[in-house]
Design a protein around this motif. Sequence first.
Motif, PDB file in Angstrom:
ATOM      1  N   ALA A 215      14.201   5.706  -9.445  1.00 43.54           N
ATOM      2  CA  ALA A 215      14.095   7.017  -8.799  1.00 43.54           C
ATOM      3  C   ALA A 215      13.777   6.855  -7.316  1.00 43.54           C
ATOM      4  CB  ALA A 215      13.012   7.866  -9.481  1.00 43.54           C
ATOM      5  N   ASN A 216      13.032   5.816  -6.965  1.00 40.31           N
ATOM      6  CA  ASN A 216      12.741   5.553  -5.554  1.00 40.31           C
ATOM      7  C   ASN A 216      13.981   5.072  -4.802  1.00 40.31           C
ATOM      8  OD1 ASN A 216       9.931   6.156  -5.792  1.00 40.31           O
ATOM      9  ND2 ASN A 216       9.632   4.177  -6.779  1.00 40.31           N
ATOM     10  N   VAL A 217      14.830   4.307  -5.485  1.00 40.63           N
ATOM     11  CA  VAL A 217      16.094   3.893  -4.878  1.00 40.63           C
ATOM     12  C   VAL A 217      16.959   5.116  -4.595  1.00 40.63           C
ATOM     13  CG1 VAL A 217      18.215   2.555  -5.225  1.00 40.63           C
ATOM     14  CG2 VAL A 217      16.019   1.636  -6.019  1.00 40.63           C
ATOM     15  N   LEU A 218      17.041   6.017  -5.568  1.00 49.40           N
ATOM     16  CA  LEU A 218      17.846   7.227  -5.400  1.00 49.40           C
ATOM     17  C   LEU A 218      17.305   8.117  -4.287  1.00 49.40           C
ATOM     18  CD1 LEU A 218      18.558   8.252  -9.106  1.00 49.40           C
ATOM     19  CD2 LEU A 218      20.168   7.253  -7.468  1.00 49.40           C
ATOM     20  N   ALA A 219      15.979   8.156  -4.149  1.00 47.72           N
ATOM     21  CA  ALA A 219      15.395   8.982  -3.091  1.00 47.72           C
ATOM     22  C   ALA A 219      15.835   8.504  -1.713  1.00 47.72           C
ATOM     23  CB  ALA A 219      13.868   8.960  -3.192  1.00 47.72           C
ATOM     24  N   GLU A 220      15.999   7.192  -1.581  1.00 49.63           N
ATOM     25  CA  GLU A 220      16.423   6.635  -0.292  1.00 49.63           C
ATOM     26  C   GLU A 220      17.937   6.668  -0.124  1.00 49.63           C
ATOM     27  OE1 GLU A 220      15.708   2.540   2.298  1.00 49.63           O
ATOM     28  OE2 GLU A 220      14.254   3.214   0.795  1.00 49.63           O
ATOM     29  N   ASP A 221      18.659   6.486  -1.231  1.00 47.19           N
ATOM     30  CA  ASP A 221      20.123   6.471  -1.164  1.00 47.19           C
ATOM     31  C   ASP A 221      20.686   7.103  -2.433  1.00 47.19           C
ATOM     32  OD1 ASP A 221      22.813   6.042  -0.914  1.00 47.19           O
ATOM     33  OD2 ASP A 221      22.683   3.873  -0.645  1.00 47.19           O
ATOM     34  N   PRO A 222      20.929   8.420  -2.427  1.00 48.77           N
ATOM     35  CA  PRO A 222      21.416   9.118  -3.632  1.00 48.77           C
ATOM     36  C   PRO A 222      22.753   8.594  -4.157  1.00 48.77           C
ATOM     37  CG  PRO A 222      20.609  10.689  -2.004  1.00 48.77           C
ATOM     38  CD  PRO A 222      20.665   9.360  -1.324  1.00 48.77           C
ATOM     39  N   GLU A 223      23.512   7.893  -3.315  1.00 52.08           N
ATOM     40  CA  GLU A 223      24.816   7.376  -3.730  1.00 52.08           C
ATOM     41  C   GLU A 223      24.755   5.915  -4.171  1.00 52.08           C
ATOM     42  OE1 GLU A 223      27.202   9.578  -3.868  1.00 52.08           O
ATOM     43  OE2 GLU A 223      25.813  11.054  -3.001  1.00 52.08           O
ATOM     44  N   TRP A 224      23.542   5.372  -4.334  1.00 51.37           N
ATOM     45  CA  TRP A 224      23.424   3.941  -4.592  1.00 51.37           C
ATOM     46  C   TRP A 224      24.117   3.522  -5.884  1.00 51.37           C
ATOM     47  CZ3 TRP A 224      21.846   0.005  -7.754  1.00 51.37           C
ATOM     48  CH2 TRP A 224      21.664  -1.246  -7.154  1.00 51.37           C
ATOM     49  N   ALA A 225      23.989   4.303  -6.948  1.00 59.19           N
ATOM     50  CA  ALA A 225      24.597   3.924  -8.235  1.00 59.19           C
ATOM     51  C   ALA A 225      26.110   3.818  -8.122  1.00 59.19           C
ATOM     52  CB  ALA A 225      24.207   4.931  -9.310  1.00 59.19           C
ATOM     53  N   GLU A 226      26.720   4.754  -7.423  1.00 60.65           N
ATOM     54  CA  GLU A 226      28.165   4.705  -7.244  1.00 60.65           C
ATOM     55  C   GLU A 226      28.570   3.492  -6.414  1.00 60.65           C
ATOM     56  OE1 GLU A 226      31.816   7.474  -5.465  1.00 60.65           O
ATOM     57  OE2 GLU A 226      29.753   8.250  -5.558  1.00 60.65           O
ATOM     58  N   ALA A 242      13.193  -3.650  -3.644  1.00 60.77           N
ATOM     59  CA  ALA A 242      11.770  -3.284  -3.731  1.00 60.77           C
ATOM     60  C   ALA A 242      11.207  -3.460  -5.130  1.00 60.77           C
ATOM     61  CB  ALA A 242      11.570  -1.848  -3.258  1.00 60.77           C
ATOM     62  N   GLY A 243      11.997  -3.197  -6.163  1.00 55.65           N
ATOM     63  CA  GLY A 243      11.502  -3.355  -7.531  1.00 55.65           C
ATOM     64  C   GLY A 243      11.115  -4.782  -7.832  1.00 55.65           C
ATOM     65  N   PHE A 244      11.949  -5.739  -7.407  1.00 55.94           N
ATOM     66  CA  PHE A 244      11.618  -7.153  -7.586  1.00 55.94           C
ATOM     67  C   PHE A 244      10.394  -7.535  -6.757  1.00 55.94           C
ATOM     68  CE2 PHE A 244      16.035  -7.155  -8.987  1.00 55.94           C
ATOM     69  CZ  PHE A 244      16.015  -8.049 -10.041  1.00 55.94           C
ATOM     70  N   GLN A 245      10.275  -6.964  -5.567  1.00 54.81           N
ATOM     71  CA  GLN A 245       9.116  -7.265  -4.717  1.00 54.81           C
ATOM     72  C   GLN A 245       7.816  -6.747  -5.325  1.00 54.81           C
ATOM     73  OE1 GLN A 245      10.691  -5.480  -1.103  1.00 54.81           O
ATOM     74  NE2 GLN A 245      11.092  -7.508  -0.219  1.00 54.81           N
ATOM     75  N   LYS A 246       7.864  -5.606  -5.968  1.00 55.85           N
ATOM     76  CA  LYS A 246       6.673  -5.071  -6.632  1.00 55.85           C
ATOM     77  C   LYS A 246       6.241  -5.987  -7.761  1.00 55.85           C
ATOM     78  CE  LYS A 246       7.693  -0.330  -5.323  1.00 55.85           C
ATOM     79  NZ  LYS A 246       8.201   1.000  -5.700  1.00 55.85           N
ATOM     80  N   LEU A 247       7.211  -6.460  -8.521  1.00 54.76           N
ATOM     81  CA  LEU A 247       6.929  -7.383  -9.613  1.00 54.76           C
ATOM     82  C   LEU A 247       6.278  -8.661  -9.089  1.00 54.76           C
ATOM     83  CD1 LEU A 247       7.460  -7.837 -12.692  1.00 54.76           C
ATOM     84  CD2 LEU A 247       9.676  -8.785 -12.045  1.00 54.76           C
ATOM     85  N   GLU A 248       6.779  -9.156  -7.972  1.00 60.42           N
ATOM     86  CA  GLU A 248       6.226 -10.362  -7.354  1.00 60.42           C
ATOM     87  C   GLU A 248       4.825 -10.108  -6.796  1.00 60.42           C
ATOM     88  OE1 GLU A 248       8.155 -13.546  -4.310  1.00 60.42           O
ATOM     89  OE2 GLU A 248       8.017 -11.492  -3.529  1.00 60.42           O
ATOM     90  N   GLU A 249       4.636  -8.958  -6.156  1.00 61.71           N
ATOM     91  CA  GLU A 249       3.370  -8.673  -5.482  1.00 61.71           C
ATOM     92  C   GLU A 249       2.195  -8.601  -6.444  1.00 61.71           C
ATOM     93  OE1 GLU A 249       1.361  -5.338  -2.466  1.00 61.71           O
ATOM     94  OE2 GLU A 249       3.464  -5.164  -3.085  1.00 61.71           O
ATOM     95  N   VAL A 250       2.380  -7.944  -7.582  1.00 59.88           N
ATOM     96  CA  VAL A 250       1.247  -7.795  -8.495  1.00 59.88           C
ATOM     97  C   VAL A 250       0.817  -9.147  -9.065  1.00 59.88           C
ATOM     98  CG1 VAL A 250       1.803  -5.406  -9.052  1.00 59.88           C
ATOM     99  CG2 VAL A 250       2.721  -7.228 -10.498  1.00 59.88           C
ATOM    100  N   TYR A 251       1.778 -10.100  -9.175  1.00 57.97           N
ATOM    101  CA  TYR A 251       1.407 -11.450  -9.604  1.00 57.97           C
ATOM    102  C   TYR A 251       0.679 -12.175  -8.481  1.00 57.97           C
ATOM    103  CZ  TYR A 251       1.701 -16.391 -10.638  1.00 57.97           C
ATOM    104  OH  TYR A 251       1.360 -17.717 -10.831  1.00 57.97           O
ATOM    105  N   GLU A 252       1.236 -12.132  -7.271  1.00 57.76           N
ATOM    106  CA  GLU A 252       0.662 -12.889  -6.160  1.00 57.76           C
ATOM    107  C   GLU A 252      -0.740 -12.409  -5.806  1.00 57.76           C
ATOM    108  OE1 GLU A 252       3.475 -12.681  -2.976  1.00 57.76           O
ATOM    109  OE2 GLU A 252       4.578 -14.451  -3.708  1.00 57.76           O
ATOM    110  N   LYS A 253      -1.036 -11.131  -6.039  1.00 58.38           N
ATOM    111  CA  LYS A 253      -2.357 -10.590  -5.732  1.00 58.38           C
ATOM    112  C   LYS A 253      -3.319 -10.723  -6.908  1.00 58.38           C
ATOM    113  CE  LYS A 253      -1.081  -7.581  -1.942  1.00 58.38           C
ATOM    114  NZ  LYS A 253      -1.065  -6.216  -1.349  1.00 58.38           N
ATOM    115  N   ASP A 254      -2.883 -11.459  -7.950  1.00 55.30           N
ATOM    116  CA  ASP A 254      -3.743 -11.766  -9.092  1.00 55.30           C
ATOM    117  C   ASP A 254      -4.300 -10.488  -9.726  1.00 55.30           C
ATOM    118  OD1 ASP A 254      -5.015 -13.415 -10.931  1.00 55.30           O
ATOM    119  OD2 ASP A 254      -6.810 -13.638  -9.691  1.00 55.30           O
TER     120      ASP A 254
END
Length: 443
Positions: A215-226, A242-254
Amino acid sequence: MINRSTRRPMLALGASGVALSLTLAGCAGGGGGGGGGGDGEEVTISYLVDNQESTVLVAEALIEEFESQNEGIQVELETRPQGAEGDNLIKTRLSTGEMNSVFAYNTGSLMQALNPDQTLVNLDDQEFVGLLDENFVKAVSTDNGVYAAPMGQAMSGSIIYNKDVYEELGLEVPQTWDEFIANAEAVKEAGDIAPIVQTYGDTWTSQLFVLGDFANVLAEDPEWAEKYTNNEAKYVDQPALAGFQKLEEVYEKDLLNEDFASATYADGVAMVATGEGAHYPILTFAASQLSASNPEAADIVGTFPIPGDNAEDNALTVWMPGGVYIPQSTEGAELEAAKKFVEFVTTKESCDIQGEIVAPTGPFVIEGCELPAEVPAMVSDQQPYFDEEKTGLALEFSSPIKGPALEQITVAVGSGITSAEEGAAQYDEDVKKQAQQLGIEGW
């Protein structure tokens, strides 16, 4: 004919057999089906559903009520296996013209794989279509038609959280990712509670920070799926990275539970329910697991969207319920009876039966259908986002492309083995292979 039974109490819907395309396969369809003749003659239709206990109980109750309202129409229930075996059975029956009169199946990309314009009956001239949520219509449509009525409720890929922990620590529901991380760090400082629960013992659960962020991707670019479907947008680039970065961040910040590598989905729900964990990114069908394992926490475990960078765009990523379809092999009096059954599925009576027997996962997507008076907080917390139209469809309902290796890639990123950028690049390659197999132009 099946044996009719009295109405059952509410069941919790388990997560076993849920393949993360991340759609619930609580769907139906059947084999054969006798045809009825002219006036005064009985018509028999068949209805195929998967063999999950809750699916069968709902189907039995719906058939019982439908037959009581439609004298002269009988419905025979048939079950199929879940997972790949059930998928293959449906595709085989459709291709050979031997599908049941009515069947239930997934919506979104898996429906598109059935080649609906050539195999399914177009229902866009049916009155009930005007009652359906716009997102659901998108999930069961092509440029040429609308092919299903909904079975079940919507759900979201979001973060469930312990409201008591929030109250004790004076935290507020975050509207941005930075606020979410600040809340998690406050939990960490308080000690003894896992700030964010991850459960890689069930690898499919590792995908939520990526898929639930859409939903955050769509908010920035509504045409992203197409663009993605046309090979013009990649996960290795923002906003999808950003989704992959969030996954990485929560691990790196323990910020994870110590046993994140081995914990299971059921463990994760229980940790949040008991206050051992504060947050858990998961699909809200977890309400069913909660109802089964920790019913005392129904009002304690709430939910909120996976936040993005902009509070004004804070929205739920939603998954649509399964659909009930009619194959083109259903004809004549059998077709008319099948249409009556599909229309019945969209009535308030049908919704009430579904909500009574199976613990809801989120709001209904049919105008006039309401949730039971008492539902878990993680279900009722979603309703305002639907009411205010602050939702975005999960990618699989807007694109047929989803690579099979995502859960292995997200486990590696979430475990610190692979960087976010490397994981996103690997997934772009995984997606490329699948798009080519599907024969999509531009790949």
